[in-house]
Design a protein around this motif. Structure first.
Motif, PDB file in Angstrom:
ATOM      1  N   GLU A  39       0.827  -1.216   0.000  1.00 48.11           N
ATOM      2  CA  GLU A  39       0.000   0.000   0.000  1.00 48.11           C
ATOM      3  C   GLU A  39       0.858   1.262   0.000  1.00 48.11           C
ATOM      4  OE1 GLU A  39      -2.415  -0.383   3.456  1.00 48.11           O
ATOM      5  OE2 GLU A  39      -3.717  -1.933   2.611  1.00 48.11           O
ATOM      6  N   GLU A  40       2.076   1.153   0.541  1.00 48.14           N
ATOM      7  CA  GLU A  40       2.970   2.314   0.570  1.00 48.14           C
ATOM      8  C   GLU A  40       3.276   2.841  -0.831  1.00 48.14           C
ATOM      9  OE1 GLU A  40       5.629   1.309   4.590  1.00 48.14           O
ATOM     10  OE2 GLU A  40       6.499   1.075   2.583  1.00 48.14           O
ATOM     11  N   ASP A  42       1.428   3.500  -3.191  1.00 48.49           N
ATOM     12  CA  ASP A  42       0.479   4.527  -3.622  1.00 48.49           C
ATOM     13  C   ASP A  42       0.527   5.766  -2.732  1.00 48.49           C
ATOM     14  OD1 ASP A  42      -0.473   2.929  -5.717  1.00 48.49           O
ATOM     15  OD2 ASP A  42      -1.871   1.895  -4.381  1.00 48.49           O
ATOM     16  N   GLU A  43       1.358   5.730  -1.704  1.00 46.40           N
ATOM     17  CA  GLU A  43       1.410   6.838  -0.750  1.00 46.40           C
ATOM     18  C   GLU A  43       2.743   7.590  -0.781  1.00 46.40           C
ATOM     19  OE1 GLU A  43       0.824   4.711   2.847  1.00 46.40           O
ATOM     20  OE2 GLU A  43      -1.266   4.169   2.419  1.00 46.40           O
ATOM     21  N   ASP A  45       6.028   9.638  -1.973  1.00 48.25           N
ATOM     22  CA  ASP A  45       6.413  10.663  -2.942  1.00 48.25           C
ATOM     23  C   ASP A  45       7.647  10.147  -3.685  1.00 48.25           C
ATOM     24  OD1 ASP A  45       7.360  12.845  -4.343  1.00 48.25           O
ATOM     25  OD2 ASP A  45       7.127  14.270  -2.704  1.00 48.25           O
ATOM     26  N   ARG A 250       9.094   3.116  -7.854  1.00 48.42           N
ATOM     27  CA  ARG A 250       7.898   2.283  -7.680  1.00 48.42           C
ATOM     28  C   ARG A 250       8.036   1.009  -8.518  1.00 48.42           C
ATOM     29  NH1 ARG A 250       2.645   0.840  -8.757  1.00 48.42           N
ATOM     30  NH2 ARG A 250       1.131   1.359  -7.112  1.00 48.42           N
TER      31      ARG A 250
END
Length: 413
Positions: A39-40, A42-43, A45, A250
């Protein structure tokens, strides 16, 4: 007889259980640590992360521009193209690439490795350990640990470190951290780096090269010295460190592979035990005998890893993933004859040795092996009949069958 396993839990989002060999935690909402860490992605920067790694690698850049800035481990499969792409084109570094010869090479893998050297204009050092020693080690690890892949894991994780010390190049750049990607062992924000301890405990299941030299005398230091990790003193003198790009970019293997096909002509191959056509296509054993042994020892096979990854990236529904695993995890193992001939072992001996290391979810009854649990597909049922999922289209498009066992690849025109 009741063979139910107590406290067995499966993630409500993906297909991993709390019996994952890397260790996994399922929270009170029924979601595993791997999904939580995913999930990180998508969070975070990622632009800020990119700036951090640009600053980090800046101190390792050759001032003259005539020396190597870093070491990059590569193969003819997995994420090697994307790693070199980031290192060369984004980080603007001049890498020395290194590759450990597993001796289980496919024509596609040799072609990809040679094409990587040409397209990225890089130098590659390839380590070919004495094949007689490799065979002795493999017979030993098969008998004692139920593994035909120890030498591959040991070689590809230690050769870059040895090269760092030998050539005095302190920075090693890896792709994604397996423990973080699969089970959420760390957060991306921890920015963990390579350690001797992780390699031993997880890559090598607690067995270092020196541990293979037991009192039986079947292996000596002369057989295993190529797999010995450099001393802490030598690492300190050179300042060797290994960083993971997955902490700063990512990570999405499927999307990355498709980009590498478009940009650099990366070749794929169809494999019988997974619909993934990108991963481990350089090795004729990894998705065959090695994967079958993994299934016997841990209760799940590589297709579960691939499906879980796709569920987390929201390209597959969970029920679709279950159906894919059910379809592929019991598919025929290929190329075992070539491996038996190479190792000098017969199939009956091989099967006996593997049985000695099977998971407790398997048991013997009336002289025959019975099967109680093997990953989520035996716990969950799917209404989906796989006759045309999205990955099958990829298989049809890139149907390049692995058909030749090549011990040493000498390049590609």
């Amino acid at each position: 007889m009741n063979h139910q396993i107590s406290e067995l839990k499966i993630c409500k989002r993906c297909l991993y259980t709390n019996y994952h060999p890397l260790g996994l935690v399922i929270d009170e909402e029924g979601i595993c640590s791997g999904c939580r860490i995913h999930e990180e992605k998508d969070e975070i920067d990622w632009d800020h992360k990119k700036q951090k790694i640009l600053e980090l690698v800046g101190e390792y850049r050759s001032k003259s521009g005539k020396n190597y800035d870093c070491i990059v481990p590569v193969t003819g499969g997995q994420d090697s193209y994307y790693i070199v792409h980031l290192v060369k084109n984004i980080l603007k570094l001049n890498p020395l690439c290194v590759s450990y010869n597993k001796y289980y090479n496919t024509g596609t893998g040799i072609r990809n490795l040679s094409n990587l050297r040409i397209k990225f204009n890089v130098d590659i050092l390839i380590q070919n350990v004495n094949p007689n020693s490799v065979k002795k080690i493999t017979r030993h690890t098969l008998a004692d640990y139920g593994s035909i892949y120890w030498h591959c894991l040991a070689g590809q994780t230690v050769f870059p470190v040895q090269t760092s010390v030998r050539y005095k190049i302190p920075l090693i750049i890896w792709g994604a951290h397996q423990g973080m990607e699969q089970v959420g062992m760390f957060s991306h924000n921890h920015e963990v780096e390579m350690t001797r301890r992780y390699r031993k405990d997880h890559d090598l299941f607690g067995v270092e090269a020196e541990d293979l030299c037991d009192i039986s005398g079947s292996l000596s230091e002369e057989d295993v010295w190529q797999y010995l990790y450099p001393s802490d003193f030598d690492l300190h003198v050179i300042g060797t460190r290994g960083i993971y790009l997955g902490n700063y970019f990512r990570w999405d293997p499927l999307a990355q592979h498709e980009e590498m096909i478009r940009l650099y002509d990366y070749k794929t191959a169809s494999l019988s035990r997974t619909p993934d056509v990108y991963d481990y296509i350089d090795c004729f054993n990894y998705m065959n005998l090695h994967d079958w042994i993994k299934f016997k020892k841990t209760g799940y096979s590589k297709v579960t890893d691939h499906v879980t990854r796709e569920i987390r990236h929201k390209r597959l529904a969970r029920e679709q993933g279950i159906a894919i695993v059910q379809k592929y995890e019991n598919q025929k193992v290929e190329f075992q004859t070539q491996f038996f001939e190479w190792l000098g072992i017969v199939d009956r001996s091989f099967n006996f040795l593997v049985e000695e290391h099977q998971h407790r979810f398997f048991w013997k009854e009336n002289g025959y092996r019975k099967f109680e649990f093997a990953g989520p597909s035996s716990m969950l049922k799917s209404e989906i009949v796989l006759n045309g999922n999205e990955w099958q289209a990829y298989r049809n498009q890139f149907d390049n069958r692995i058909d030749k066992y090549i011990t040493v690849g000498k390049g590609y025109p």
